[in-house]
Design an enzyme around this catalytic site. Structure first.
Site, mmCIF file in Angstrom:
data_model
loop_
_atom_site.group_PDB
_atom_site.id
_atom_site.type_symbol
_atom_site.label_atom_id
_atom_site.label_comp_id
_atom_site.label_asym_id
_atom_site.label_seq_id
_atom_site.Cartn_x
_atom_site.Cartn_y
_atom_site.Cartn_z
ATOM 1 N N HIS A 1 78.496 60.942 54.154
ATOM 2 C CA HIS A 1 79.809 61.556 54.355
ATOM 3 C C HIS A 1 79.854 62.153 55.763
ATOM 4 C CE1 HIS A 1 80.975 61.940 49.958
ATOM 5 N NE2 HIS A 1 79.676 61.753 49.844
ATOM 6 N N GLN B 1 75.859 63.158 43.764
ATOM 7 C CA GLN B 1 76.132 61.738 44.004
ATOM 8 C C GLN B 1 76.851 61.150 42.799
ATOM 9 O OE1 GLN B 1 72.713 59.264 44.945
ATOM 10 N NE2 GLN B 1 73.986 57.483 45.425
ATOM 11 N N HIS C 1 75.483 56.005 50.814
ATOM 12 C CA HIS C 1 76.569 56.312 51.752
ATOM 13 C C HIS C 1 76.354 57.690 52.343
ATOM 14 C CE1 HIS C 1 77.788 57.792 47.786
ATOM 15 N NE2 HIS C 1 78.387 58.777 48.421
ATOM 16 N N ASP D 1 87.427 58.501 53.064
ATOM 17 C CA ASP D 1 87.238 58.858 51.660
ATOM 18 C C ASP D 1 88.595 58.965 50.977
ATOM 19 O OD1 ASP D 1 84.695 60.389 50.010
ATOM 20 O OD2 ASP D 1 86.723 60.624 49.222
ATOM 21 N N ILE D 2 88.688 58.440 49.767
ATOM 22 C CA ILE D 2 89.959 58.419 49.035
ATOM 23 C C ILE D 2 90.385 59.822 48.589
ATOM 24 C CG2 ILE D 2 89.048 58.115 46.681
ATOM 25 C CD1 ILE D 2 91.104 55.827 46.345
ATOM 26 N N ASN E 1 74.606 62.892 49.724
ATOM 27 C CA ASN E 1 74.328 63.368 48.376
ATOM 28 C C ASN E 1 73.385 62.361 47.714
ATOM 29 O OD1 ASN E 1 76.181 65.439 48.811
ATOM 30 N ND2 ASN E 1 77.876 64.279 47.934
HETATM 31 P P1 AMP Z 1 79.352 60.972 46.308
HETATM 32 O O1 AMP Z 1 79.929 61.989 45.364
HETATM 33 O O2 AMP Z 1 78.458 61.558 47.365
HETATM 34 O O3 AMP Z 1 78.699 59.840 45.543
HETATM 35 O O4 AMP Z 1 80.581 60.381 47.118
HETATM 36 C C1 AMP Z 1 81.372 59.337 46.640
HETATM 37 C C2 AMP Z 1 82.675 59.446 47.377
HETATM 38 O O5 AMP Z 1 83.327 58.207 47.269
HETATM 39 C C3 AMP Z 1 83.628 60.499 46.849
HETATM 40 O O6 AMP Z 1 83.894 61.468 47.879
HETATM 41 C C4 AMP Z 1 84.874 59.703 46.463
HETATM 42 O O7 AMP Z 1 86.074 60.386 46.767
HETATM 43 C C5 AMP Z 1 84.720 58.448 47.280
HETATM 44 N N1 AMP Z 1 85.355 57.246 46.747
HETATM 45 C C6 AMP Z 1 85.261 56.739 45.500
HETATM 46 N N2 AMP Z 1 85.984 55.606 45.390
HETATM 47 C C7 AMP Z 1 86.534 55.384 46.609
HETATM 48 C C8 AMP Z 1 87.373 54.371 47.152
HETATM 49 N N3 AMP Z 1 87.825 53.344 46.409
HETATM 50 N N4 AMP Z 1 87.746 54.462 48.453
HETATM 51 C C9 AMP Z 1 87.313 55.482 49.215
HETATM 52 N N5 AMP Z 1 86.503 56.469 48.771
HETATM 53 C C10 AMP Z 1 86.128 56.431 47.479
#
Ligand code: AMP
Length: 109
Positions: A100, A92, A98, A30-31, A85
């Protein structure tokens, strides 16, 4: 989908390092990590959320769950969360399914 960030990651457009990959799923960091271990487990095909994935393809669902468990065991000390989520109200923000994988304690080598 053209404007989906996870579809672009799956397609290699951002050169994201994959922790692991199967025929159906990929795993990457995760970024914006919430814990020391924070990986995302993502189906290669686009589904809005884990419910749509489960309704569409049990093999892809099982593949994603198995990959998440594998990555959790490889990256953590064995204490981890694996969460989905689902819906904006539940937090979400990326509408490509996805999971986590989260752990406070990375695996010690
Ligand atoms: P959610 O809030 O459950 O939809 O999780 C989305 C997740 O994607 C968040 O924790 C973000 O930090 C992560 N995210 C968004 N863009 C990227 C990316 N380019 N690379 C890695 N993680 C990302």
């Amino acid at each position: 989908m053209d404007d989906c960030v996870f579809c672009k990651i799956v397609a290699g457009e951002f050169n994201t390092e994959f922790l692991d990959e199967t025929d159906h799923s990929v795993a990457f960091r995760d970024i914006n990590p919430e814990q020391k271990v924070h990986a995302l487990i993502v189906p290669k095909n686009h589904y809005r959320d884990i419910v749509e994935l489960a309704e569409a393809s049990q093999p892809e669902l099982l593949d994603l769950i198995a990959l998440g468990i594998k990555v959790a065991q490889e990256q953590s000390n064995g204490a981890f969360q694996f969460k989905f989520n689902t819906g904006a109200e539940a937090g979400q923000t990326v509408f490509h399914a996805h999971g986590h994988v989260l752990s406070r304690t990375p695996k010690s080598n």
